[in-house]
Design a protein around this motif. Structure first.
Motif, PDB file in Angstrom:
ATOM      1  N   ARG A   2      37.975  29.149  32.648  1.00  0.00           N
ATOM      2  CA  ARG A   2      37.618  30.567  32.801  1.00  0.00           C
ATOM      3  C   ARG A   2      37.223  30.877  34.244  1.00  0.00           C
ATOM      4  O   ARG A   2      37.592  31.915  34.792  1.00  0.00           O
ATOM      5  CB  ARG A   2      36.500  30.945  31.838  1.00  0.00           C
ATOM      6  CG  ARG A   2      36.959  30.974  30.384  1.00  0.00           C
ATOM      7  CD  ARG A   2      35.935  31.618  29.476  1.00  0.00           C
ATOM      8  NE  ARG A   2      34.654  30.943  29.494  1.00  0.00           N
ATOM      9  CZ  ARG A   2      34.258  30.006  28.631  1.00  0.00           C
ATOM     10  NH1 ARG A   2      35.071  29.624  27.682  1.00  0.00           N
ATOM     11  NH2 ARG A   2      33.069  29.467  28.715  1.00  0.00           N
ATOM     12  N   MET A   3      36.483  29.961  34.870  1.00  0.00           N
ATOM     13  CA  MET A   3      36.124  30.158  36.276  1.00  0.00           C
ATOM     14  C   MET A   3      37.376  30.145  37.146  1.00  0.00           C
ATOM     15  O   MET A   3      37.522  30.978  38.046  1.00  0.00           O
ATOM     16  CB  MET A   3      35.159  29.059  36.737  1.00  0.00           C
ATOM     17  CG  MET A   3      33.776  29.195  36.183  1.00  0.00           C
ATOM     18  SD  MET A   3      32.691  27.842  36.691  1.00  0.00           S
ATOM     19  CE  MET A   3      32.717  28.011  38.465  1.00  0.00           C
ATOM     20  N   ALA A   4      38.275  29.214  36.880  1.00  0.00           N
ATOM     21  CA  ALA A   4      39.515  29.117  37.658  1.00  0.00           C
ATOM     22  C   ALA A   4      40.337  30.390  37.520  1.00  0.00           C
ATOM     23  O   ALA A   4      40.890  30.891  38.504  1.00  0.00           O
ATOM     24  CB  ALA A   4      40.318  27.902  37.214  1.00  0.00           C
ATOM     25  N   GLN A   5      40.408  30.915  36.311  1.00  0.00           N
ATOM     26  CA  GLN A   5      41.173  32.139  36.096  1.00  0.00           C
ATOM     27  C   GLN A   5      40.569  33.295  36.888  1.00  0.00           C
ATOM     28  O   GLN A   5      41.281  34.032  37.569  1.00  0.00           O
ATOM     29  CB  GLN A   5      41.218  32.496  34.615  1.00  0.00           C
ATOM     30  CG  GLN A   5      42.006  33.765  34.341  1.00  0.00           C
ATOM     31  CD  GLN A   5      42.051  34.110  32.864  1.00  0.00           C
ATOM     32  OE1 GLN A   5      41.628  33.341  32.014  1.00  0.00           O
ATOM     33  NE2 GLN A   5      42.577  35.280  32.556  1.00  0.00           N
TER      34      GLN A   5
ATOM     35  N   PHE B 169      41.944  33.551  45.104  1.00  0.00           N
ATOM     36  CA  PHE B 169      41.658  32.207  45.607  1.00  0.00           C
ATOM     37  C   PHE B 169      42.626  31.196  45.011  1.00  0.00           C
ATOM     38  O   PHE B 169      43.045  31.321  43.860  1.00  0.00           O
ATOM     39  CB  PHE B 169      40.226  31.790  45.247  1.00  0.00           C
ATOM     40  CG  PHE B 169      39.182  32.627  45.919  1.00  0.00           C
ATOM     41  CD1 PHE B 169      38.766  32.345  47.207  1.00  0.00           C
ATOM     42  CD2 PHE B 169      38.610  33.712  45.251  1.00  0.00           C
ATOM     43  CE1 PHE B 169      37.804  33.117  47.830  1.00  0.00           C
ATOM     44  CE2 PHE B 169      37.649  34.495  45.866  1.00  0.00           C
ATOM     45  CZ  PHE B 169      37.255  34.197  47.157  1.00  0.00           C
ATOM     46  N   ALA B 170      42.964  30.177  45.790  1.00  0.00           N
ATOM     47  CA  ALA B 170      43.750  29.048  45.284  1.00  0.00           C
ATOM     48  C   ALA B 170      42.761  28.085  44.616  1.00  0.00           C
ATOM     49  O   ALA B 170      41.745  27.731  45.213  1.00  0.00           O
ATOM     50  CB  ALA B 170      44.485  28.347  46.410  1.00  0.00           C
ATOM     51  N   VAL B 171      43.063  27.685  43.384  1.00  0.00           N
ATOM     52  CA  VAL B 171      42.118  26.897  42.592  1.00  0.00           C
ATOM     53  C   VAL B 171      42.817  25.693  41.977  1.00  0.00           C
ATOM     54  O   VAL B 171      43.947  25.801  41.506  1.00  0.00           O
ATOM     55  CB  VAL B 171      41.517  27.760  41.449  1.00  0.00           C
ATOM     56  CG1 VAL B 171      40.554  26.958  40.597  1.00  0.00           C
ATOM     57  CG2 VAL B 171      40.851  28.999  41.999  1.00  0.00           C
ATOM     58  N   GLU B 172      42.121  24.561  41.977  1.00  0.00           N
ATOM     59  CA  GLU B 172      42.569  23.378  41.261  1.00  0.00           C
ATOM     60  C   GLU B 172      41.412  22.922  40.384  1.00  0.00           C
ATOM     61  O   GLU B 172      40.254  22.980  40.806  1.00  0.00           O
ATOM     62  CB  GLU B 172      42.959  22.255  42.212  1.00  0.00           C
ATOM     63  CG  GLU B 172      44.176  22.601  43.045  1.00  0.00           C
ATOM     64  CD  GLU B 172      44.590  21.488  43.973  1.00  0.00           C
ATOM     65  OE1 GLU B 172      45.764  21.092  43.893  1.00  0.00           O
ATOM     66  OE2 GLU B 172      43.746  21.038  44.764  1.00  0.00           O
TER      67      GLU B 172
END
Length: 79
Positions: A5-8, A15-18
Motif C-alpha cells: 500500500r505504501m509502494a502504491q 516516486f520510483a519504488v522497490e
C-alpha cells in the motif's frame, strides 16, 4: 500488506519504488542500486533492520526511515 500500500501511494505520487519482502532481498537491492530514501521494517524477516542499517551505512549516508509497531524508548533511540 502495508508495504504494498505504501509502494502504491508513493508510485502514484511519482516516486520510483522497490519492495523487498525479506531482509536478503533488501540487501540485494541496496547492494546493486543507489536510493534517495530507504524505509526499513524493524521486524523484516531474515536480516533485520539493524543488520541492514549497518550494511547501508557502509555504502554511504542514504536516509533511513524505520517502521515499527514497537513503542519502547529503547527502540526509538536505537532507530
Amino acid at each position: 500488506q502495508l508495504a504494498q500500500r505504501m509502494a502504491q501511494g508513493l508510485s502514484e505520487a511519482g516516486f520510483a519504488v522497490e519492495v523487498a519482502a525479506y531482509g536478503m532481498a533488501a540487501l540485494r537491492f541496496v547492494d546493486s542500486s543507489v536510493y534517495d530514501l530507504v524505509f526499513l521494517d524493524v521486524m523484516l524477516p531474515g536480516l533485520n533492520a539493524w543488520t541492514l542499517q549497518k550494511a547501508i551505512r557502509q555504502q554511504g549516508d542514504t536516509p533511513l526511515l524505520f517502521l515499527t509497531t514497537k513503542g519502547g524508548i529503547e527502540d526509538r533511540l536505537r532507530g
